[in-house]
Design an enzyme around this catalytic site. Structure first.
Site, mmCIF file in Angstrom:
data_model
loop_
_atom_site.group_PDB
_atom_site.id
_atom_site.type_symbol
_atom_site.label_atom_id
_atom_site.label_comp_id
_atom_site.label_asym_id
_atom_site.label_seq_id
_atom_site.Cartn_x
_atom_site.Cartn_y
_atom_site.Cartn_z
ATOM 1 N N ASN A 1 -18.900 23.042 -11.394
ATOM 2 C CA ASN A 1 -17.521 23.016 -11.888
ATOM 3 C C ASN A 1 -16.744 22.066 -10.965
ATOM 4 O O ASN A 1 -16.445 22.414 -9.824
ATOM 5 C CB ASN A 1 -16.960 24.429 -11.777
ATOM 6 C CG ASN A 1 -15.990 24.838 -12.842
ATOM 7 O OD1 ASN A 1 -15.537 25.958 -12.801
ATOM 8 N ND2 ASN A 1 -15.639 23.992 -13.779
ATOM 9 N N ASN B 1 -5.661 23.273 -15.422
ATOM 10 C CA ASN B 1 -6.745 22.822 -16.284
ATOM 11 C C ASN B 1 -6.563 21.350 -16.636
ATOM 12 O O ASN B 1 -5.499 20.757 -16.410
ATOM 13 C CB ASN B 1 -6.792 23.660 -17.564
ATOM 14 C CG ASN B 1 -7.120 25.111 -17.290
ATOM 15 O OD1 ASN B 1 -8.093 25.422 -16.618
ATOM 16 N ND2 ASN B 1 -6.293 26.006 -17.809
ATOM 17 N N CYS C 1 -9.442 30.595 -10.660
ATOM 18 C CA CYS C 1 -10.639 29.768 -10.895
ATOM 19 C C CYS C 1 -11.563 30.057 -9.733
ATOM 20 O O CYS C 1 -11.354 29.549 -8.628
ATOM 21 C CB CYS C 1 -10.266 28.283 -10.953
ATOM 22 S SG CYS C 1 -11.689 27.176 -10.981
ATOM 23 N N ASN D 1 -14.811 29.418 -9.115
ATOM 24 C CA ASN D 1 -15.576 28.292 -8.570
ATOM 25 C C ASN D 1 -14.681 27.394 -7.732
ATOM 26 O O ASN D 1 -15.063 26.913 -6.666
ATOM 27 C CB ASN D 1 -16.213 27.473 -9.692
ATOM 28 C CG ASN D 1 -17.435 28.141 -10.297
ATOM 29 O OD1 ASN D 1 -18.118 28.916 -9.642
ATOM 30 N ND2 ASN D 1 -17.712 27.842 -11.562
ATOM 31 N N ASN E 1 -7.630 36.167 -15.404
ATOM 32 C CA ASN E 1 -7.534 35.371 -16.616
ATOM 33 C C ASN E 1 -8.425 35.981 -17.696
ATOM 34 O O ASN E 1 -9.431 36.634 -17.405
ATOM 35 C CB ASN E 1 -7.878 33.896 -16.352
ATOM 36 C CG ASN E 1 -9.200 33.708 -15.645
ATOM 37 O OD1 ASN E 1 -9.738 34.644 -15.054
ATOM 38 N ND2 ASN E 1 -9.756 32.527 -15.696
ATOM 39 N N ASN F 1 -10.910 32.589 -22.580
ATOM 40 C CA ASN F 1 -12.220 32.007 -22.319
ATOM 41 C C ASN F 1 -13.264 32.799 -23.107
ATOM 42 O O ASN F 1 -13.158 34.028 -23.227
ATOM 43 C CB ASN F 1 -12.543 32.082 -20.826
ATOM 44 C CG ASN F 1 -11.487 31.414 -19.971
ATOM 45 O OD1 ASN F 1 -11.440 30.203 -19.863
ATOM 46 N ND2 ASN F 1 -10.620 32.212 -19.357
ATOM 47 N N GLU G 1 -14.252 27.167 -22.010
ATOM 48 C CA GLU G 1 -13.172 27.521 -21.091
ATOM 49 C C GLU G 1 -11.809 27.130 -21.653
ATOM 50 O O GLU G 1 -11.624 26.013 -22.142
ATOM 51 C CB GLU G 1 -13.393 26.826 -19.744
ATOM 52 C CG GLU G 1 -12.419 27.261 -18.675
ATOM 53 C CD GLU G 1 -12.758 26.690 -17.307
ATOM 54 O OE1 GLU G 1 -12.003 26.964 -16.362
ATOM 55 O OE2 GLU G 1 -13.772 25.975 -17.183
ATOM 56 N N ARG G 2 -10.886 28.058 -21.563
ATOM 57 C CA ARG G 2 -9.520 27.814 -22.003
ATOM 58 C C ARG G 2 -8.934 26.596 -21.297
ATOM 59 O O ARG G 2 -8.978 26.497 -20.074
ATOM 60 C CB ARG G 2 -8.670 29.068 -21.688
ATOM 61 C CG ARG G 2 -7.224 28.994 -22.095
ATOM 62 C CD ARG G 2 -6.484 30.256 -21.700
ATOM 63 N NE ARG G 2 -6.498 30.486 -20.259
ATOM 64 C CZ ARG G 2 -5.746 31.405 -19.640
ATOM 65 N NH1 ARG G 2 -4.946 32.188 -20.340
ATOM 66 N NH2 ARG G 2 -5.811 31.557 -18.337
ATOM 67 N N CYS H 1 -18.135 28.200 -15.120
ATOM 68 C CA CYS H 1 -16.807 28.808 -14.968
ATOM 69 C C CYS H 1 -16.983 30.049 -14.111
ATOM 70 O O CYS H 1 -17.649 31.001 -14.515
ATOM 71 C CB CYS H 1 -16.218 29.161 -16.335
ATOM 72 S SG CYS H 1 -14.636 30.050 -16.259
ATOM 73 N N GLY H 2 -16.402 30.044 -12.913
ATOM 74 C CA GLY H 2 -16.613 31.126 -11.963
ATOM 75 C C GLY H 2 -16.082 32.459 -12.438
ATOM 76 O O GLY H 2 -16.752 33.497 -12.317
#
Length: 316
Positions: free
Chosen positions: A13, A67, A76, A78, A164, A198, A215-216, A224-225
């Site tokens: 990522n 994003n 996030c 990652n 999220n 997501n 991912e959104r 995506c972590g």
């Protein structure tokens, strides 16, 4: 405006990372910078923009993540590992509480998952099952292994916020076309899901997981972590793997070590790899809607770290 930055990645990522602790830029300007720097057709590209931000009385530092479309995410994971590495260097510590947009997380330098791979452990949560907070309006406040009528699939989903929002479904084999179809439905921000979500399709491989995520604000992503964290918790919640059991979560970008507790806390341990250090010019004062990045200068390449990560990937 010229920015010093680090190009980094967590489990594939990838992001530009900027030390913004002394910055006075507003949210609209940072959103424009994110769109410019994360543009895959620009000089750099990335899944988004990471900011190392100032902490407070109980947090050594903070993180913001925008994003690639300029929207801001609650977290996030990652990216947090990369920001934590920068925060450790800035503060001289190897463990801290990091301030996120709507929550916080414990971060700590961990034993390297492979030789030469800088590794950070993060503990996030508690995960929430209350979908009314997203908001998601589907006639219930909790979704666990249940189909969601407005989605273009009959698959059963578990809805988890980390914080999220994530929709997780377990599959025998991942159908990327179906994943994109479901992800794009959520990305359209329908009335029943105005803040989007997501979407992850997850294969259970013994005690391990393989996660593929739409991912959104990004689209189909290699990693995506927070999706890996949400998937780990959802797998435990639905009895597919055991709580408090070390799990390896794979994705197209790499892997993390994960563990979820019955208290809904999720631990991830994974790489925070710096690829290169440099600077770039971003025109943000002329037109925030069409910010442009140019004149990228790379001052140092972290070839040893890139090679160490490639060596780990070659073993999986």
């Amino acid at each position: 405006m010229r920015f010093d930055l680090i190009k980094c990645h967590g489990s594939g990522n990838d992001f530009p990372l900027i030390d913004a602790r002394a910055s006075t830029l507003g949210d609209a300007a940072w959103a424009a910078v994110a769109r410019a720097l994360a543009d895959r057709d620009g000089p750099m590209g990335g899944d988004g923009l990471l900011l190392l931000t100032a902490g407070d009385d109980t947090h050594a530092f903070g993180m913001r993540m925008f994003n690639s479309d300029g929207s801001e995410s609650e977290t996030c994971l990652n990216g947090l590992r990369c920001v934590a590495r920068a925060g450790f260097a800035a503060t001289g510590s190897e463990a801290a509480m990091a301030l996120l947009k709507t929550s916080d997380a414990a971060v700590k330098r961990d034993a390297d998952i492979a030789e030469g791979v800088f590794t950070v452990r993060e503990i996030a949560g508690p995960a929430s099952l209350d979908v009314t907070a997203w908001p998601m309006t589907v006639g219930t406040d909790r979704i666990v292994d249940t189909p969601i009528a407005p989605l273009p699939t009959d698959r059963a989903f578990t809805a988890v916020a980390m914080p999220n929002p994530h929709l997780v479904t377990f599959v025998d084999a991942i159908d990327e076309a179906e994943l994109v179809r479901v992800g794009e439905t959520c990305e359209a921000a329908p009335d029943w899901l105005p803040n989007r979500a997501n979407v992850s399709f997850v294969e259970v491989r013994g005690r391990d997981l393989f996660v593929r995520t739409f991912e959104r604000g990004v689209g189909l992503t290699d990693s995506c972590g927070s999706a890996m964290a949400a998937s780990t918790y959802a797998a435990c919640l639905t009895g597919r793997i055991a709580y408090d059991t070390p799990t390896t979560v794979f994705n197209k970008g790499g892997l993390v070590r994960a563990e979820a507790s019955e208290a809904a806390m999720v631990t991830l341990s994974g790489n925070a790899t710096f690829e290169w250090t440099g600077s770039v010019e971003v025109e943000v004062e002329v037109d925030l809607d069409t910010a442009i990045a140019s004149d990228l200068v790379v001052t140092r390449r972290h070839d040893d770290e890139v090679a160490a990560w490639a060596g780990l990937l070659a073993t999986i």
